[in-house]
Design a protein around this motif. Structure first.
Motif, PDB file in Angstrom:
ATOM      1  N   ASP A 303     -53.439  -6.945  17.776  1.00  0.00           N
ATOM      2  CA  ASP A 303     -52.088  -6.724  18.298  1.00  0.00           C
ATOM      3  C   ASP A 303     -51.561  -5.328  17.969  1.00  0.00           C
ATOM      4  OD1 ASP A 303     -51.801  -6.953  15.597  1.00  0.00           O
ATOM      5  OD2 ASP A 303     -50.423  -8.670  15.638  1.00  0.00           O
ATOM      6  N   ARG A 304     -52.468  -4.445  17.530  1.00  0.00           N
ATOM      7  CA  ARG A 304     -52.123  -3.055  17.207  1.00  0.00           C
ATOM      8  C   ARG A 304     -51.088  -2.963  16.091  1.00  0.00           C
ATOM      9  NH1 ARG A 304     -51.935  -0.035  23.173  1.00  0.00           N
ATOM     10  NH2 ARG A 304     -54.049  -0.692  23.818  1.00  0.00           N
ATOM     11  N   LYS A 305     -51.037  -3.980  15.252  1.00  0.00           N
ATOM     12  CA  LYS A 305     -50.155  -3.977  14.083  1.00  0.00           C
ATOM     13  C   LYS A 305     -50.978  -4.354  12.861  1.00  0.00           C
ATOM     14  CE  LYS A 305     -46.109  -5.592  16.689  1.00  0.00           C
ATOM     15  NZ  LYS A 305     -45.089  -6.685  16.811  1.00  0.00           N
ATOM     16  N   VAL A 306     -50.499  -3.905  11.720  1.00  0.00           N
ATOM     17  CA  VAL A 306     -51.097  -4.369  10.471  1.00  0.00           C
ATOM     18  C   VAL A 306     -50.657  -5.811  10.269  1.00  0.00           C
ATOM     19  CG1 VAL A 306     -51.187  -4.081   7.971  1.00  0.00           C
ATOM     20  CG2 VAL A 306     -51.181  -2.066   9.467  1.00  0.00           C
ATOM     21  N   ASN A 307     -51.600  -6.712  10.344  1.00  0.00           N
ATOM     22  CA  ASN A 307     -51.250  -8.138  10.342  1.00  0.00           C
ATOM     23  C   ASN A 307     -52.381  -8.924   9.673  1.00  0.00           C
ATOM     24  OD1 ASN A 307     -50.028 -10.573  10.842  1.00  0.00           O
ATOM     25  ND2 ASN A 307     -50.574 -10.651  13.009  1.00  0.00           N
ATOM     26  N   TYR A 308     -52.497  -8.753   8.365  1.00  0.00           N
ATOM     27  CA  TYR A 308     -53.534  -9.475   7.632  1.00  0.00           C
ATOM     28  C   TYR A 308     -53.244 -10.976   7.707  1.00  0.00           C
ATOM     29  CZ  TYR A 308     -54.985  -4.956   5.795  1.00  0.00           C
ATOM     30  OH  TYR A 308     -55.429  -3.655   5.682  1.00  0.00           O
ATOM     31  N   ASP A 309     -54.236 -11.728   8.170  1.00  0.00           N
ATOM     32  CA  ASP A 309     -54.013 -13.163   8.380  1.00  0.00           C
ATOM     33  C   ASP A 309     -55.114 -14.038   7.783  1.00  0.00           C
ATOM     34  OD1 ASP A 309     -56.043 -12.470  10.127  1.00  0.00           O
ATOM     35  OD2 ASP A 309     -55.262 -13.649  11.799  1.00  0.00           O
ATOM     36  N   THR A 310     -56.150 -13.410   7.218  1.00  0.00           N
ATOM     37  CA  THR A 310     -57.287 -14.168   6.708  1.00  0.00           C
ATOM     38  C   THR A 310     -57.741 -13.586   5.373  1.00  0.00           C
ATOM     39  OG1 THR A 310     -58.025 -14.725   8.948  1.00  0.00           O
ATOM     40  CG2 THR A 310     -59.658 -14.896   7.185  1.00  0.00           C
ATOM     41  N   LEU A 311     -58.045 -14.482   4.434  1.00  0.00           N
ATOM     42  CA  LEU A 311     -58.623 -14.069   3.157  1.00  0.00           C
ATOM     43  C   LEU A 311     -60.055 -14.594   3.079  1.00  0.00           C
ATOM     44  CD1 LEU A 311     -55.710 -14.692   0.608  1.00  0.00           C
ATOM     45  CD2 LEU A 311     -56.264 -12.597   1.875  1.00  0.00           C
ATOM     46  N   VAL A 312     -60.920 -13.765   2.537  1.00  0.00           N
ATOM     47  CA  VAL A 312     -62.325 -14.108   2.378  1.00  0.00           C
ATOM     48  C   VAL A 312     -62.629 -14.178   0.878  1.00  0.00           C
ATOM     49  CG1 VAL A 312     -64.704 -13.503   2.952  1.00  0.00           C
ATOM     50  CG2 VAL A 312     -62.828 -12.855   4.503  1.00  0.00           C
ATOM     51  N   PHE A 313     -63.070 -15.339   0.423  1.00  0.00           N
ATOM     52  CA  PHE A 313     -63.376 -15.540  -0.990  1.00  0.00           C
ATOM     53  C   PHE A 313     -64.889 -15.522  -1.151  1.00  0.00           C
ATOM     54  CE2 PHE A 313     -59.341 -17.437   0.003  1.00  0.00           C
ATOM     55  CZ  PHE A 313     -58.523 -17.104  -1.071  1.00  0.00           C
ATOM     56  N   PHE A 314     -65.371 -14.669  -2.045  1.00  0.00           N
ATOM     57  CA  PHE A 314     -66.814 -14.538  -2.200  1.00  0.00           C
ATOM     58  C   PHE A 314     -67.160 -14.259  -3.660  1.00  0.00           C
ATOM     59  CE2 PHE A 314     -65.152 -10.321  -1.406  1.00  0.00           C
ATOM     60  CZ  PHE A 314     -65.891  -9.472  -2.227  1.00  0.00           C
ATOM     61  N   ASP A 315     -68.381 -14.610  -4.009  1.00  0.00           N
ATOM     62  CA  ASP A 315     -68.900 -14.348  -5.341  1.00  0.00           C
ATOM     63  C   ASP A 315     -69.553 -12.977  -5.327  1.00  0.00           C
ATOM     64  OD1 ASP A 315     -70.095 -14.358  -7.831  1.00  0.00           O
ATOM     65  OD2 ASP A 315     -71.702 -15.730  -7.243  1.00  0.00           O
ATOM     66  N   GLU A 316     -69.016 -12.035  -6.119  1.00  0.00           N
ATOM     67  CA  GLU A 316     -69.547 -10.681  -6.059  1.00  0.00           C
ATOM     68  C   GLU A 316     -70.978 -10.611  -6.590  1.00  0.00           C
ATOM     69  OE1 GLU A 316     -67.385  -7.835  -8.281  1.00  0.00           O
ATOM     70  OE2 GLU A 316     -67.654  -8.805 -10.230  1.00  0.00           O
ATOM     71  N   ASN A 317     -71.419 -11.608  -7.345  1.00  0.00           N
ATOM     72  CA  ASN A 317     -72.797 -11.617  -7.829  1.00  0.00           C
ATOM     73  C   ASN A 317     -73.791 -11.886  -6.697  1.00  0.00           C
ATOM     74  OD1 ASN A 317     -71.939 -11.264 -10.524  1.00  0.00           O
ATOM     75  ND2 ASN A 317     -71.574 -13.465 -10.716  1.00  0.00           N
TER      76      ASN A 317
END
Length: 747
Positions: A303-317
């Motif tokens: 939508d050409r806007k800053v619109n964070y709507d999702t979080l990604v959870f991950f194991d950095e290992n």
């Protein structure tokens, strides 16, 4: 004769308000992409009847039609009928269609006490708690130390030998699956209490081996705690930074962002698990498989806007990998704000442990970020049923987080500053996804065992929601910390919200019934039961203080409570392990305790108007003092092997659970004193475990199928009648049961 509502309940209402950037509870029909299945087009009654005529009395190739029994924990028959009549439960839903086609009980008197473990074992055995020796959800085996407890879900069914300690040569009750399998029938159990494949021990001695009592032809145990409780997290934009490596990994995995990907600069949490199947996980870094969880924020809206709507959870290992992932593996958890939780498998955990993440608040610019990691769980890897456990892990997935009371009661860390609506949304999210998971297990049990004669499926809702949200009595404080939030000072918006959550729990359970009935097919006899009813409560009770205030030396007794039910044990010499009380003192203590319980009163007129003579206990039973077995070993029609020396049930409105820390005095009571206060304000709202004869404690019974009479109303029955009736449906003769065959519902 049509079933009529016979108890008036508060009308359920929908949640109206929602807050910007804050998750709100799901309403009926708002399923996500993984939504529940439906039965199909709605049909009129006459067409239903025509369809059923084509299947009357049928069975595949001369076999008796299969029986599928579904238990909806805590489902109230009056609520079901009310919600059907109001359209809250759809006409083409599971419960409405079964009710319309078959037999319904107005009152199903359940076990005493009306608790989950007690009642499910009573349903499964057709016997009373006195005979099956499951007297409570938590109790003390009388041969154990006075400090010991055993769960009613993991206790020997039908009793055990006290001397020498070990299995009983002649159990006083057996689950119907034991009798059916002995007669050549095939039985599967999907998370049904008692069907767990576990060896049961007391004082480190096996008193009931898994075979044959706790194993069926396909046995899925109920899940267990994986060692890490739920946690709330609050972040802001300053916690995130750019990380080109994570951007590349996300793109390689097929996930793109229309705003710059931002990642937490440090792990939000670390924990460890054991690679061995015999251990689980811990929040400490002490086990061999380590996890460091980071979070990436992405914008999926073009939508050409800053619109964070999702979080990604991950194991950095382990990093972000593309998959595909095969159950129980999940890879990273991608959680969109406003959507469901995403499961997260702890890769490498030997017990197959996992959790889930849920986003409850997410500002488009990350100025406000709140989310939860639900508690970790797994399916117990009991050796006799390990193949069945792995079948579920590998095809349905690891044990999903169930609705966790510690979150709405803010007992888990990190949730103190979360708004109420966000907390409630999390609970509703867990209700939806966990019941779906249980229904999927039930469906798989049916489809992978088409030749099963009996399938038993347990569904946890609406019990959990009624515990948290049954806010229907003006004596209940809508703010657990404010004694004045009762009566006219109750928060009406909260009352309405909570009513909507009860409706949602029944709708969710109804969808599970519909899914399982679909899988079973129209040639099956389907029986829907519940283990108990429900009642609102306004007062938490401290039984130890009642005894102390009566002058009883509580160092000589053990108190075990579950809901409003109590077992009080005297630490008797030569009975309890390490017992110290002699026979004369035992007799005196039993008399003192009995008098103290019988005479316990609530003098506060704001709360006691539903009591008889202000007395808070309605049932008080005492172990007989004289019998051939000797004092302390005597049983009766109302007191069994592992009951307390005094067994008591409180009136509706009163519950041993829910005492707050610090405690909160009720309106009109003296200031709270932890050493003396017996009655106080609770931190949740619904209870069961009261006298099962009370209509409010009535369990559900609905049955339909080719061997069930249509349009039949049973005025009164008992839950112990279910097992012998099912055995009759399957052409076998019930033995060693206290219940009776419900001939009036059979064709």
């Amino acid at each position: 004769m049509k079933l009529k509502t016979f108890v008036s309940v508060t009308s359920a209402m929908s949640l109206v308000a929602s807050l910007a950037c804050v998750a709100t509870p799901v309403r009926a029909g708002q399923d996500g992409d993984n939504g529940d299945r439906g039965i199909g087009e709605s049909r009129g009654h006459d067409q239903d009847q025509d369809q059923d005529r084509d299947h009357d009395g049928g069975g595949h190739h001369g076999r008796k039609p299969r029986v599928v029994m579904i238990s909806l924990d805590g489902a109230k028959p009056d609520f079901i009928q009310k919600f059907i009549e109001e359209g809250v439960l759809p006409r083409d839903g599971g419960l409405a269609r079964l009710s319309r086609r078959g037999a319904v009980a107005l009152q199903n008197v359940t076990a005493s006490p009306s608790l989950t473990a007690v009642s499910h074992i009573a349903i499964a055995t057709g016997s009373t708690a006195v005979h099956n020796d499951i007297p409570s959800n938590t109790f003390q085996p009388i041969v154990g130390p006075i400090s010991s407890s055993i769960s009613g879900f993991a206790a020997p069914i039908g009793g055990y030998s006290e001397s020498p300690l070990g299995p009983s040569a002649h159990p006083t009750a057996q689950p119907l699956w034991v009798q059916l399998r002995q007669q050549g029938k095939k039985v599967v159990t999907a998370t049904w209490p008692g069907g767990d494949g576990a060896d049961i021990s007391i004082n480190k001695t096996v008193v009931q081996p898994a075979q044959p009592t706790r194993v069926t032809d396909f046995t899925v145990p109920f899940g267990a705690f994986g060692g890490i409780g739920a946690q709330g997290f609050s972040l802001s934009r300053s916690d995130f930074t750019a990380d080109p490596g994570i951007v590349a990994a996300l793109q390689a995995a097929g996930h793109f962002s229309f705003s710059p990907v931002l990642v937490t600069s440090a792990p939000i949490e670390t924990f460890s698990c054991s690679a061995a199947a015999t251990a689980t996980c811990t929040s400490a870094p002490t086990l061999d498989v380590k996890y460091s969880i980071r979070v990436a924020a992405i914008d999926t809206t073009n939508d050409r806007k800053v619109n964070y709507d999702t979080l990604v959870f991950f194991d950095e290992n382990r990093g972000i990998t593309a998959g595909p992932f095969h159950a129980p593996s999940t890879g990273p958890a991608y959680v969109k704000f406003g959507g469901e939780n995403a499961p997260f498998f702890f890769e490498g955990s030997g017990a197959k442990v996992g959790a889930a993440y849920f986003v409850s608040a997410l500002s488009p610019d990350l100025s406000t970020v709140r989310f939860a990691r639900y508690g970790a769980n797994y399916i117990p890897r009991n050796t006799p049923v390990l193949a069945d456990v792995d079948d579920i892990n590998d095809n349905i997935g690891f044990w999903r987080p169930q609705a966790d009371f510690r979150i709405p009661e803010r007992l888990s860390p990190g949730f103190t500053n979360f708004p109420d609506v966000e907390i409630e949304t999390m609970y509703e999210d867990m209700v939806k996804t966990f019941v779906r998971y249980q229904a999927n297990i039930g469906e798989r049990a049916i489809k992978t065992h088409p030749d099963a004669d009996l399938v038993m499926v347990y569904i946890e809702q609406p019990d959990g929601s009624e515990h948290q949200f049954l806010l229907t009595d003006p004596r209940q404080g809508t703010n657990p910390t404010d004694p004045n939030s009762i009566g006219g000072n109750q928060d009406p918006a909260k009352v309405k919200r909570y009513a909507s959550y009860i409706r949602f729990a029944y709708q969710t359970a109804d969808k599970a019934v519909k899914q399982i009935v679909d899988a079973a097919g129209r040639d099956s006899n389907v029986v829907v039961v519940s283990d108990h009813g429900f009642a609102p409560f306004h007062t938490s009770v401290n039984l130890t203080n009642i005894l102390r205030n009566a002058g009883i030396d509580t160092s000589k007794v053990g108190v075990r409570t579950s809901g409003p039910a109590a077992d009080i044990y005297v630490n008797l010499q030569n009975r309890e392990l390490g017992g110290t009380v002699d026979l004369a003192t035992y007799r005196a203590l039993v008399a003192q305790i009995t008098d103290a319980v019988k005479n316990a009163v609530d003098p506060n007129a704001r709360f006691n108007y539903s009591l008889k003579d202000q007395r808070i206990f309605t049932v008080v039973e005492t172990r007989p003092l004289q019998c051939d077995a000797g004092t302390g070993q005597c049983n009766s029609k109302t007191v069994g092997q592992d009951y307390g020396d005094v067994f008591a049930l409180m009136a509706p409105g009163y519950n041993f659970d829910g005492i707050q820390n610090p405690g909160v005095a009720r309106q009109g009571d003296a200031p709270f004193n932890s050493a003396t206060t017996a009655l106080s304000m609770p931190n949740f709202y619904g209870a069961h475990g009261h006298d099962p004869e009370l209509p409010v404690m009535s369990a559900t019974f609905i049955a339909a199928g080719p061997q069930i009479r249509r349009d039949t109303v049973v005025r009164r029955m008992r839950n112990i009648d279910v097992a012998p009736t099912i055995m009759r449906l399957l052409g076998t003769t019930p033995h060693q049961v206290d219940g009776e065959v419900l001939n009036e519902v059979l064709r």
